[in-house]
Design an enzyme around this catalytic site. Structure first.
Site, PDB file in Angstrom:
ATOM      1  N   ARG A 169      15.877 -16.391 -21.104  1.00 57.11           N
ATOM      2  CA  ARG A 169      16.977 -15.472 -20.805  1.00 57.11           C
ATOM      3  C   ARG A 169      17.750 -15.965 -19.593  1.00 57.11           C
ATOM      4  O   ARG A 169      17.447 -15.603 -18.464  1.00 57.11           O
ATOM      5  CB  ARG A 169      16.436 -14.061 -20.581  1.00 57.11           C
ATOM      6  CG  ARG A 169      15.972 -13.419 -21.882  1.00 57.11           C
ATOM      7  CD  ARG A 169      15.322 -12.088 -21.626  1.00 57.11           C
ATOM      8  NE  ARG A 169      14.082 -12.274 -20.872  1.00 57.11           N
ATOM      9  CZ  ARG A 169      13.301 -11.286 -20.433  1.00 57.11           C
ATOM     10  NH1 ARG A 169      13.630 -10.045 -20.675  1.00 57.11           N
ATOM     11  NH2 ARG A 169      12.212 -11.546 -19.755  1.00 57.11           N
ATOM     12  N   ASP A 204      20.508 -16.497 -16.707  1.00 55.86           N
ATOM     13  CA  ASP A 204      21.222 -15.526 -15.868  1.00 55.86           C
ATOM     14  C   ASP A 204      22.738 -15.664 -15.996  1.00 55.86           C
ATOM     15  O   ASP A 204      23.234 -16.653 -16.537  1.00 55.86           O
ATOM     16  CB  ASP A 204      20.847 -15.762 -14.396  1.00 55.86           C
ATOM     17  CG  ASP A 204      19.501 -15.159 -14.058  1.00 55.86           C
ATOM     18  OD1 ASP A 204      19.246 -14.012 -14.459  1.00 55.86           O
ATOM     19  OD2 ASP A 204      18.710 -15.860 -13.388  1.00 55.86           O
ATOM     20  N   ARG A 247      16.598 -22.439  -9.555  1.00 55.66           N
ATOM     21  CA  ARG A 247      17.632 -22.297  -8.529  1.00 55.66           C
ATOM     22  C   ARG A 247      17.018 -22.208  -7.130  1.00 55.66           C
ATOM     23  O   ARG A 247      17.614 -22.683  -6.152  1.00 55.66           O
ATOM     24  CB  ARG A 247      18.509 -21.086  -8.832  1.00 55.66           C
ATOM     25  CG  ARG A 247      19.415 -21.340 -10.046  1.00 55.66           C
ATOM     26  CD  ARG A 247      19.980 -20.049 -10.603  1.00 55.66           C
ATOM     27  NE  ARG A 247      20.778 -19.351  -9.613  1.00 55.66           N
ATOM     28  CZ  ARG A 247      21.251 -18.106  -9.788  1.00 55.66           C
ATOM     29  NH1 ARG A 247      21.012 -17.459 -10.913  1.00 55.66           N
ATOM     30  NH2 ARG A 247      21.965 -17.537  -8.853  1.00 55.66           N
TER      31      ARG A 247
END
Lengths: 266, 266
Positions: free
Chosen positions: A60, A62, A210
């Site tokens: 999923r 972002d 990230r």
């Protein structure tokens, strides 16, 4: 009806997708805006003539995160019979004009799952490292003005390889029960002004890529010694690691399955 | 005043630019919409505090055509003294949020011209050759579904090399007095789903690259024998060549100067 080439489709189909994350609130349906999932499911629903089709994805992504090879599965109503290229082209037709496309579609068994059958996820993070911001790749790279030391970043990255508690690199909102993950690869390469960070793992925690890149950035600027990556990891505390790198540079570039259903592609 | 690093600037500066052509009506100022030229000149004017700054470019790209290394020169008012990085960063600041950036800025003599001093222009044309349209690169490639035969395209391209009357490949609106041009390179390469056509010449006629690619596309699909490129060229008639390829795939990727003012970049 007697055409032997028509596959009297199983209900479940796997699709490989490419998308530009800039226009979406991310993969998952949100009331706050348009998601990739909504575009895909709405297209599938239109393809069936109105029967609601749900999807499950391998990852999923972002808001603002891109994909060159996302994988999802779709459950079409029983008896829905189309050939693979008809599923692909039909979904692509109904997903216009959004920047999402199905690259290929293959029928899969009903116990196959884009999420649970996935063996490994691969991500790419792109940094544009030059004085001028991105003209052509705005929204698709992280622009970092300060010259980054990729050798130091590479040394720092090596500290994260293997099986660890990655609590320092998970979003505070991460819902995974277990913060332990096994990082197979975390490579840093430079080609001119572009630095690429490539990483592979069976799965990642929320914001893990990230957050790893955000810390490697501190190493690259010289503000962190490469060994500080090991200290940040050992702390098992989000506050010990660097800030979260922006979504712009992140791409889901592959999901591995064994066997790979897309190998059976016509 | 006594800082030896400040260059008491000559009025004329050369800038190298990158831009995404999708948002613009092309390089040249138009009353119909925003041009790259307007964004650049308005930024330069703001940088001077309001004195009108005009520009001249090496190549007036069309609507939707991109650049990774366009070159222009700007005439600042006499005595306007900034360092190269201040010109670059100042222009970039004032060009926000448009997808245009100055990659470098260097002072040039007042008889130097981005247009007339240019020795060679280089263009890249990108074709996405696969069944699915572009998800990530929409507006930045020409999507061609039909599998193209790049070997045939390469054979066809070879017919255009050298010095010829390119009337068959010039826009009917082309204003050049002489249709003779010398084509140095016209290379066709494939990497996976992406076909790249690279071409170099001292100068090109209006739409010449897109018209050459439009004809090579016909060769690639098999509708044209590669030798038909030679026939189209010999006809000296626009109707003898193929249609104009869309602007989406075209990039101005370089302009050569001898000596190259950007070699003196700090």
């Amino acid at each position: 009806m007697s055409d032997p080439h028509v596959q009297h489709a199983p209900c479940r189909w796997a699709v490989r997708l490419e998308y530009d994350g800039r226009d979406f609130v991310g993969w998952q349906r949100q009331i706050t805006g348009l998601s990739v999932q909504q575009v895909l499911e709405d297209a599938a629903t239109r393809l069936t003539g109105g029967v609601r089709v749900d999807s499950v994805t391998a990852g999923r992504t972002d808001t603002g995160v891109h994909a060159t090879a996302q994988v999802a599965h779709l459950d079409f109503p029983a008896g829905f019979a189309l050939r693979p290229h008809q599923i692909r082209d039909g979904l692509n037709f109904h997903m216009k004009p959004y920047p999402v496309v199905v690259l290929s579609a293959v029928p899969v068994p009903s116990d196959w799952s884009a999420r649970f059958s996935a063996g490994r996820r691969s991500y790419l993070y792109r940094i544009l490292n030059r004085p001028s911001r991105a003209g052509l790749d705005a929204g698709r790279v992280w622009h970092v003005k300060h010259p980054l030391d990729t050798d130091a970043m590479r040394t720092g990255a090596a500290h994260l390889l293997g099986r660890h508690d990655f609590s320092s690199f998970r979003a505070t909102a991460c819902q995974a029960k277990n913060p332990v993950r096994t990082l197979d690869t975390l490579e840093v390469t430079r080609t001119g002004e572009v630095i690429e960070v490539r990483t592979h793992a069976r799965s990642f925690l929320h914001h893990q890529v990230r957050n790893m890149v955000g810390s490697l950035h501190l190493v690259g600027t010289g503000r962190w010694h490469p060994d500080r990556m090991a200290e940040a990891l050992a702390a098992c505390d989000r506050r010990a690691a660097g800030p979260t790198a922006p979504p712009d540079g992140l791409y889901l570039v592959g999901v591995r399955y064994d066997p790979d259903p897309f190998d059976r592609e016509p």
